[in-house]
Design a protein around this motif. Structure first.
Motif, PDB file in Angstrom:
ATOM      1  N   THR A  91       2.041   1.621  27.558  1.00 37.85           N
ATOM      2  CA  THR A  91       0.743   1.097  27.966  1.00 37.85           C
ATOM      3  C   THR A  91      -0.095   0.769  26.735  1.00 37.85           C
ATOM      4  O   THR A  91       0.171   1.245  25.638  1.00 37.85           O
ATOM      5  N   ASP A  92      -1.106  -0.053  26.947  1.00 30.76           N
ATOM      6  CA  ASP A  92      -2.036  -0.409  25.875  1.00 30.76           C
ATOM      7  C   ASP A  92      -2.980   0.770  25.664  1.00 30.76           C
ATOM      8  O   ASP A  92      -3.818   1.051  26.525  1.00 30.76           O
ATOM      9  N   PRO A  93      -2.889   1.496  24.527  1.00 33.07           N
ATOM     10  CA  PRO A  93      -3.677   2.722  24.385  1.00 33.07           C
ATOM     11  C   PRO A  93      -5.140   2.427  24.081  1.00 33.07           C
ATOM     12  O   PRO A  93      -5.475   1.366  23.537  1.00 33.07           O
ATOM     13  N   PRO A  94      -6.054   3.352  24.425  1.00 35.71           N
ATOM     14  CA  PRO A  94      -7.460   3.195  24.031  1.00 35.71           C
ATOM     15  C   PRO A  94      -7.584   3.153  22.515  1.00 35.71           C
ATOM     16  O   PRO A  94      -6.757   3.714  21.785  1.00 35.71           O
ATOM     17  N   TRP A  95      -8.634   2.520  22.031  1.00 33.05           N
ATOM     18  CA  TRP A  95      -8.790   2.290  20.598  1.00 33.05           C
ATOM     19  C   TRP A  95      -8.832   3.592  19.805  1.00 33.05           C
ATOM     20  O   TRP A  95      -8.331   3.670  18.677  1.00 33.05           O
ATOM     21  N   TRP A  96      -9.418   4.654  20.384  1.00 31.13           N
ATOM     22  CA  TRP A  96      -9.656   5.864  19.615  1.00 31.13           C
ATOM     23  C   TRP A  96      -8.370   6.576  19.234  1.00 31.13           C
ATOM     24  O   TRP A  96      -8.355   7.350  18.269  1.00 31.13           O
ATOM     25  N   THR A  97      -7.271   6.312  19.940  1.00 30.94           N
ATOM     26  CA  THR A  97      -6.035   7.023  19.637  1.00 30.94           C
ATOM     27  C   THR A  97      -5.473   6.635  18.273  1.00 30.94           C
ATOM     28  O   THR A  97      -4.736   7.413  17.667  1.00 30.94           O
ATOM     29  N   GLY A  98      -5.804   5.453  17.775  1.00 30.33           N
ATOM     30  CA  GLY A  98      -5.325   5.032  16.468  1.00 30.33           C
ATOM     31  C   GLY A  98      -6.309   5.280  15.352  1.00 30.33           C
ATOM     32  O   GLY A  98      -6.017   4.957  14.188  1.00 30.33           O
ATOM     33  N   ASN A  99      -7.457   5.854  15.668  1.00 33.76           N
ATOM     34  CA  ASN A  99      -8.493   6.123  14.673  1.00 33.76           C
ATOM     35  C   ASN A  99      -8.503   7.614  14.372  1.00 33.76           C
ATOM     36  O   ASN A  99      -8.746   8.435  15.265  1.00 33.76           O
ATOM     37  N   ALA A 100      -8.240   7.994  13.120  1.00 32.42           N
ATOM     38  CA  ALA A 100      -8.084   9.409  12.776  1.00 32.42           C
ATOM     39  C   ALA A 100      -9.358  10.201  13.050  1.00 32.42           C
ATOM     40  O   ALA A 100      -9.311  11.278  13.654  1.00 32.42           O
ATOM     41  N   GLU A 101     -10.508   9.698  12.621  1.00 26.41           N
ATOM     42  CA  GLU A 101     -11.754  10.449  12.822  1.00 26.41           C
ATOM     43  C   GLU A 101     -12.049  10.626  14.301  1.00 26.41           C
ATOM     44  O   GLU A 101     -12.428  11.723  14.746  1.00 26.41           O
ATOM     45  N   ALA A 102     -11.877   9.567  15.086  1.00 27.80           N
ATOM     46  CA  ALA A 102     -12.138   9.666  16.527  1.00 27.80           C
ATOM     47  C   ALA A 102     -11.166  10.638  17.188  1.00 27.80           C
ATOM     48  O   ALA A 102     -11.557  11.441  18.044  1.00 27.80           O
ATOM     49  N   ALA A 103      -9.887  10.587  16.803  1.00 30.03           N
ATOM     50  CA  ALA A 103      -8.891  11.474  17.413  1.00 30.03           C
ATOM     51  C   ALA A 103      -9.187  12.937  17.081  1.00 30.03           C
ATOM     52  O   ALA A 103      -9.047  13.824  17.938  1.00 30.03           O
ATOM     53  N   TRP A 104      -9.620  13.217  15.851  1.00 21.82           N
ATOM     54  CA  TRP A 104      -9.923  14.603  15.493  1.00 21.82           C
ATOM     55  C   TRP A 104     -11.219  15.082  16.132  1.00 21.82           C
ATOM     56  O   TRP A 104     -11.378  16.275  16.411  1.00 21.82           O
ATOM     57  N   ARG A 105     -12.168  14.177  16.402  1.00 24.79           N
ATOM     58  CA  ARG A 105     -13.373  14.589  17.147  1.00 24.79           C
ATOM     59  C   ARG A 105     -13.007  14.993  18.566  1.00 24.79           C
ATOM     60  O   ARG A 105     -13.584  15.938  19.120  1.00 24.79           O
ATOM     61  N   VAL A 106     -12.070  14.268  19.177  1.00 23.38           N
ATOM     62  CA  VAL A 106     -11.609  14.640  20.513  1.00 23.38           C
ATOM     63  C   VAL A 106     -11.001  16.040  20.481  1.00 23.38           C
ATOM     64  O   VAL A 106     -11.308  16.898  21.327  1.00 23.38           O
ATOM     65  N   THR A 107     -10.148  16.308  19.491  1.00 26.45           N
ATOM     66  CA  THR A 107      -9.529  17.629  19.370  1.00 26.45           C
ATOM     67  C   THR A 107     -10.574  18.704  19.133  1.00 26.45           C
ATOM     68  O   THR A 107     -10.520  19.790  19.725  1.00 26.45           O
ATOM     69  N   ALA A 108     -11.539  18.424  18.265  1.00 22.39           N
ATOM     70  CA  ALA A 108     -12.582  19.416  17.974  1.00 22.39           C
ATOM     71  C   ALA A 108     -13.435  19.705  19.204  1.00 22.39           C
ATOM     72  O   ALA A 108     -13.827  20.852  19.441  1.00 22.39           O
ATOM     73  N   ALA A 109     -13.715  18.674  19.999  1.00 23.64           N
ATOM     74  CA  ALA A 109     -14.532  18.879  21.203  1.00 23.64           C
ATOM     75  C   ALA A 109     -13.815  19.784  22.190  1.00 23.64           C
ATOM     76  O   ALA A 109     -14.412  20.707  22.761  1.00 23.64           O
TER      77      ALA A 109
END
Length: 386
Positions: A91-109
């Motif tokens: 599937t076409d992934p959301p943009w944040w999955t390829g952005n390191a800072e955004a992906a780590w904010r998701v994990t931190a949240a």
């Protein structure tokens, strides 16, 4: 000094949390890092680590994806270990999955909201120096205990890092078992705060039913039809055939403490299928209220200063937790100074969604087999006899 008007927007700007770390800024009061070395790569070490995975006690074991060196990948692995699935590869992934800072904010949240206090990282000798830096940043922010299991010679980057922080070393299997089998009591009653039992199949089988969302409320106003997920190649709603029954109408939420079996099924899907906390919370609110994606950015939550709001004051535990995770994520993005009243900072509006993110929410809604309520038929007017 002129007082600030009650409805004024503050000009204060706070920087978002970024997964960067420097040994010069390490908090000495953090739990020391535990390094477990397994020079002969014995399977018993990995088996023991995987058996130590106890989410109810705040301890998560992560087995990183082999040869995945992109900075966002380890964040994805941690998020998956928390029971959250990212979109499947086709599937076409959301943009944040390829952005390191955004992906780590998701994990931190998620780490902060779910009260995770210990990460056990298997095969830590394979993760990159950038991954180690992001892990250290997560440790600094969430104060989690970090255990690294190295199966082979420790890499240079890890050795250099350990020389700058407090750590202790374990090099025998009995000592590793004793460390990993230590089971602290759960911090909270997770049966009511977070449903760890949620394990919806991923992806959903074809025979899983679709559910129709509640009717769209009139307020707040939005722009119906402004967002769609058709750009991702997915239909906006299912097309029933002889072999596909029509969508099941979700019942009204009458008691937050005793949700219907249908709501429990949808809750399992949301917690399992949506990795982004804001998107998961948005789909939960759509499930319970019927708000469309164009209305979400305008929704307000009740606050002590403004108790009247669009969102209910009480939500089921599974949905309230998602809203908490969305709030934490918004704070990590630097949007809400916590020392000011919510109605002055916009914190009473939990969904700061761009048009692109509204499309992501629409797609996530469909991923959970949810579709808008069918339009009500307009009554036909009878012609009066002449």
């Amino acid at each position: 000094m002129t007082p600030t008007p009650p409805n004024a927007t503050p000009t204060e700007h706070i920087d978002p949390w970024t997964p960067t770390w420097s040994p010069d800024h390490t908090n000495p009061s953090l739990p020391p890092i535990t390094l477990i070395t397994d020079p002969h790569d014995q399977p018993a070490y990995t088996t023991t680590a995987l058996a130590a995975h106890h989410p109810r006690q705040g301890r998560i074991t992560v087995h990183p994806t082999p040869l995945a060196t992109a900075p966002a990948y380890l964040a994805h692995d941690l998020t998956r270990a928390l029971g959250k699935h990212l979109p499947p590869p086709h599937t076409d992934p959301p943009w944040w999955t390829g952005n390191a800072e955004a992906a780590w904010r998701v994990t931190a949240a998620w780490t902060q909201t779910l009260h995770i206090n210990h990460y056990v990282i298997c095969r830590a000798h394979r993760i990159t120096g950038r991954h180690l830096e992001h892990l250290m940043a997560l440790r600094e922010h969430t104060r989690t205990h970090l255990t690294l299991i190295v199966s082979g010679p420790p890499p240079t980057a890890l050795t250099a890092l350990l020389n700058t922080v407090t750590h202790h070393h374990i090099d025998t299997l009995p000592a590793a078992r004793q460390h990993l089998n230590t089971s602290p009591a759960p911090l909270t009653d997770t049966s009511t705060t977070y449903p760890w039992w949620h394990r919806a199949p991923f992806p959903l089988p074809d025979d899983e039913p679709w559910y129709a969302l509640p009717p769209r409320p009139r307020h707040p106003a939005g722009r119906p039809g402004a967002t769609t997920s058709r750009s991702r190649g997915t239909p906006t709603q299912p097309h029933p055939t002889r072999h596909a029954p029509p969508a099941i109408a979700l019942p009204a939420l009458t008691d937050v403490h005793t949700p219907s079996p249908h709501h429990e099924t949808v809750a399992q899907r949301i917690h399992t299928h949506i990795a982004h906390p804001v998107h998961a919370a948005a789909v939960a609110i759509r499930t319970l209220t019927g708000y469309e994606t164009d209305q979400l950015p305008h929704l307000t939550a009740p606050t002590p200063h403004r108790p009247r709001a669009d969102l209910p004051a009480q939500l089921p535990n599974w949905a309230a937790l998602l809203l908490d995770a969305a709030r934490v994520h918004t704070e990590l993005e630097g949007h809400t100074p916590s020392e000011l009243p919510a109605h002055l900072t916009g914190a009473h509006k939990p969904f700061r969604l761009t048009a692109r993110e509204q499309n992501d929410v629409a797609h996530a809604t469909e991923t959970c087999r949810l579709t808008p309520a069918p339009l009500a038929k307009r009554p036909t007017r009878r012609k009066s006899p002449r």
